[in-house]
Scaffold this active site. Structure first.
Site, PDB file in Angstrom:
ATOM      1  CE  LYS A  13       1.900   5.401   4.495  1.00  0.00           C
ATOM      2  NZ  LYS A  13       1.222   5.332   3.178  1.00  0.00           N
ATOM      3  NE  ARG A  88       5.647   1.262   0.506  1.00  0.00           N
ATOM      4  CZ  ARG A  88       5.845   2.553   0.710  1.00  0.00           C
ATOM      5  NH1 ARG A  88       6.620   2.944   1.685  1.00  0.00           N
ATOM      6  NH2 ARG A  88       5.269   3.439  -0.063  1.00  0.00           N
ATOM      7  NE  ARG A 123       0.251  12.410  -2.216  1.00  0.00           N
ATOM      8  CZ  ARG A 123       0.695  11.266  -1.722  1.00  0.00           C
ATOM      9  NH1 ARG A 123       1.740  10.673  -2.250  1.00  0.00           N
ATOM     10  NH2 ARG A 123       0.092  10.723  -0.703  1.00  0.00           N
ATOM     11  NE  ARG A 156       6.843  10.948  -5.327  1.00  0.00           N
ATOM     12  CZ  ARG A 156       6.401  10.537  -4.137  1.00  0.00           C
ATOM     13  NH1 ARG A 156       6.393  11.353  -3.110  1.00  0.00           N
ATOM     14  NH2 ARG A 156       5.965   9.310  -3.972  1.00  0.00           N
ATOM     15  NE  ARG A 167       3.177   4.958  -5.118  1.00  0.00           N
ATOM     16  CZ  ARG A 167       2.857   6.239  -4.879  1.00  0.00           C
ATOM     17  NH1 ARG A 167       2.528   7.031  -5.864  1.00  0.00           N
ATOM     18  NH2 ARG A 167       2.887   6.688  -3.659  1.00  0.00           N
TER      19      ARG A 167
HETATM   20  P1  ADP Z   1       4.046   7.230  -0.769  1.00  0.00           P
HETATM   21  O1  ADP Z   1       3.840   8.306  -1.765  1.00  0.00           O
HETATM   22  O2  ADP Z   1       3.135   6.081  -0.870  1.00  0.00           O
HETATM   23  O3  ADP Z   1       4.186   7.736   0.617  1.00  0.00           O
HETATM   24  P2  ADP Z   1       6.807   6.642  -0.586  1.00  0.00           P
HETATM   25  O4  ADP Z   1       7.348   7.989  -0.817  1.00  0.00           O
HETATM   26  O5  ADP Z   1       6.745   6.139   0.802  1.00  0.00           O
HETATM   27  O6  ADP Z   1       5.392   6.552  -1.235  1.00  0.00           O
HETATM   28  O7  ADP Z   1       7.651   5.571  -1.433  1.00  0.00           O
HETATM   29  C1  ADP Z   1       7.955   5.737  -2.793  1.00  0.00           C
HETATM   30  C2  ADP Z   1       8.581   4.449  -3.342  1.00  0.00           C
HETATM   31  O8  ADP Z   1       9.788   4.149  -2.603  1.00  0.00           O
HETATM   32  C3  ADP Z   1       7.730   3.187  -3.188  1.00  0.00           C
HETATM   33  O9  ADP Z   1       6.790   3.044  -4.226  1.00  0.00           O
HETATM   34  C4  ADP Z   1       8.809   2.103  -3.198  1.00  0.00           C
HETATM   35  O10 ADP Z   1       9.268   1.827  -4.504  1.00  0.00           O
HETATM   36  C5  ADP Z   1       9.941   2.743  -2.432  1.00  0.00           C
HETATM   37  N1  ADP Z   1       9.857   2.417  -0.988  1.00  0.00           N
HETATM   38  C6  ADP Z   1       9.613   3.272   0.033  1.00  0.00           C
HETATM   39  N2  ADP Z   1       9.596   2.630   1.216  1.00  0.00           N
HETATM   40  C7  ADP Z   1       9.821   1.322   0.948  1.00  0.00           C
HETATM   41  C8  ADP Z   1       9.897   0.145   1.725  1.00  0.00           C
HETATM   42  N3  ADP Z   1       9.733   0.164   3.057  1.00  0.00           N
HETATM   43  N4  ADP Z   1      10.166  -1.023   1.099  1.00  0.00           N
HETATM   44  C9  ADP Z   1      10.343  -1.074  -0.216  1.00  0.00           C
HETATM   45  N5  ADP Z   1      10.253  -0.017  -1.031  1.00  0.00           N
HETATM   46  C10 ADP Z   1       9.996   1.183  -0.462  1.00  0.00           C
END
Ligand code: ADP
Length: 209
Positions: A13, A88, A123, A156, A167
């Site tokens: 995404k 989310r 990653r 990360r 997750r």
């Molecule tokens: P990904 O690697 O899945 O794209 P993100 O970078 O979007 O992950 O998000 C990293 C973390 O930030 C999530 O695991 C969560 O803890 C927090 N987070 C991000 N967006 C949201 C959201 N809309 N609601 C709640 N927590 C969020």
């Protein structure tokens, strides 16, 4: 044009959000990036978010919704935006639908779990600019260094195997119900995210154009 990207972690995404943002001249809004920015700056919000993020859990709705609302009020969002990682949860989606914003497309990224685990496990993120690479799929030109300005690449904390599993579980429990939610509103379109970035972007283009 207001677009939401939905789907489990590891379906690309973030990469596609950046591509859409560039091609369609829309701001890319990633709540994950926003939280990481707060963490880096050690703000109060960053400190609140940290424990949830490190354990693969979601940051509470109240905090996330108010941060997002502030962001989309800004001028650059007038012509639209690409939301990556928001909503989310159902309360987050409700908060959006109660606002004055109309959503035009919800793109639902899907891929087999095996591919997802492989992608997240490899990653690498640039400490300076946040650009992402992959040990095997998208290796940097110079090992350990970002292609852009040579920033250090790191894994990360939330991309370690135990946290990745958590997750995915969080996604299934909290976020997957949004598929039905947006299907009912006739906004949902599936994207097969198991192919190459070019193949995925072609599907997106045919929907958005
Ligand atoms: P990904 O690697 O899945 O794209 P993100 O970078 O979007 O992950 O998000 C990293 C973390 O930030 C999530 O695991 C969560 O803890 C927090 N987070 C991000 N967006 C949201 C959201 N809309 N609601 C709640 N927590 C969020």
């Amino acid at each position: 044009m207001n677009i939401i990207l939905l789907g489990p972690p590891g379906t690309g995404k973030g990469t596609m959000a950046k591509e859409i943002a560039q091609q369609y001249k829309l701001p890319h809004i990633s709540t994950g990036d926003m939280f990481r920015e707060h963490l880096k700056k050690e703000t109060a919000l960053g400190k609140q978010a940290k424990t949830f993020m490190d354990s693969g859990k979601l940051v509470p709705d109240e905090i996330t919704i108010s941060m997002l609302k502030d962001r989309i009020k800004q001028k650059d969002c007038k012509k639209g935006f690409v939301l990556d990682g928001f909503p989310r949860t159902i309360p987050q989606a409700d908060a959006l639908s109660k606002s004055t914003i109309t959503i035009d497309h919800v793109l639902n990224f899907t891929a087999p779990e095996k591919i997802i685990l492989q992608r997240i496990g490899g990653r690498l993120t640039c400490r300076t600019c946040g650009m992402m690479f992959h040990e095997f799929n998208i290796p940097p030109k110079v090992s350990g260094k970002c292609d852009k300005e040579g920033g250090e690449l790191y894994k990360r904390d939330d991309q370690k195997p135990e946290v990745v599993k958590q997750r995915l579980a969080t996604y299934k429990k909290e976020t997957a119900p949004l598929i039905e939610y947006y299907k009912k509103k006739s906004l949902l379109q599936d994207i097969d995210a198991s192919g190459s970035p070019e193949e995925i972007f072609e599907q997106i283009r045919s929907i958005l154009d």
